[in-house]
Design an enzyme around this catalytic site. Sequence first.
Site: not given
Length: 251
Positions: A66, A68, A124, A143, A181
């Site tokens: 994605h 981000h 997300h 994520d 993460h």
Amino acid sequence: MVQESTQAASAVIARPIRIPALSDNYIWLLPYAAGRAAVIDPAVTEPVLEAAAAHGLQITHILNTHWHPDHVGGNAAIKAATGCTIIGPAREAARIPGLDRAVDEGDQVTLGGLVADVLFVGAHTAGHIAYHFPTAHLLFPGDTLFAMGCGRLFEGSADDMFRALGKLARLPADTEIYCAHEYTLSNARFAITAEPGNQALAARFAAVQAARAKGLATVPFRLSDELETNPFVRATSADELGKRRTAKDAF
Ligand SMILES: [Zn+2]
């Protein structure tokens, strides 16, 4: 524990290499053939180039889940340094630096003898995708799915996340999950409040506390563990998932 198909894949590839970055990101370097590797969600550049060099690997591909910045931040400089091909989500194509190939649900990504199925898991972010390597039993969910948690709903709804997690939960239970993460301990602290009677969750919480106290990573993990302990995967409706997500946001 290791199935025949995994052994066949392991004969030609090593397991993904963890590159910690920023405060809690994991970038994954996936060796897929002799001297060759793909990078999943490079937040940064230098640690990735250093890890590749240390392992004698040439980076041929970047796979983004994605848009981000902590997932695409290294795209431009890694491409400039290596000439690699960048593959990313079609629905976020304009926001993926250096994108060469836009992919979506049903597409496949071939890396030597390894093939990934692209799964659309928008929630997300609206165009978020995941990469599933069925013969290697690997999933890179970005994520979307974390150990005992899920991504925040920045662009999608609880319905979207319920569909996305449902899709991932139907993959083989022995799938190894390489999320982006190290959120596991804080997720576990919330999860035990969502499911206080869940014995498997209590045991996993204790194991995770012990691992983190020693500074150990808790990623990858197995889908089978999520089916037993993740309150978002285990939510029985989008409404229940949404209420848990809202509670976690304020936890
Ligand atoms: Zn994100």
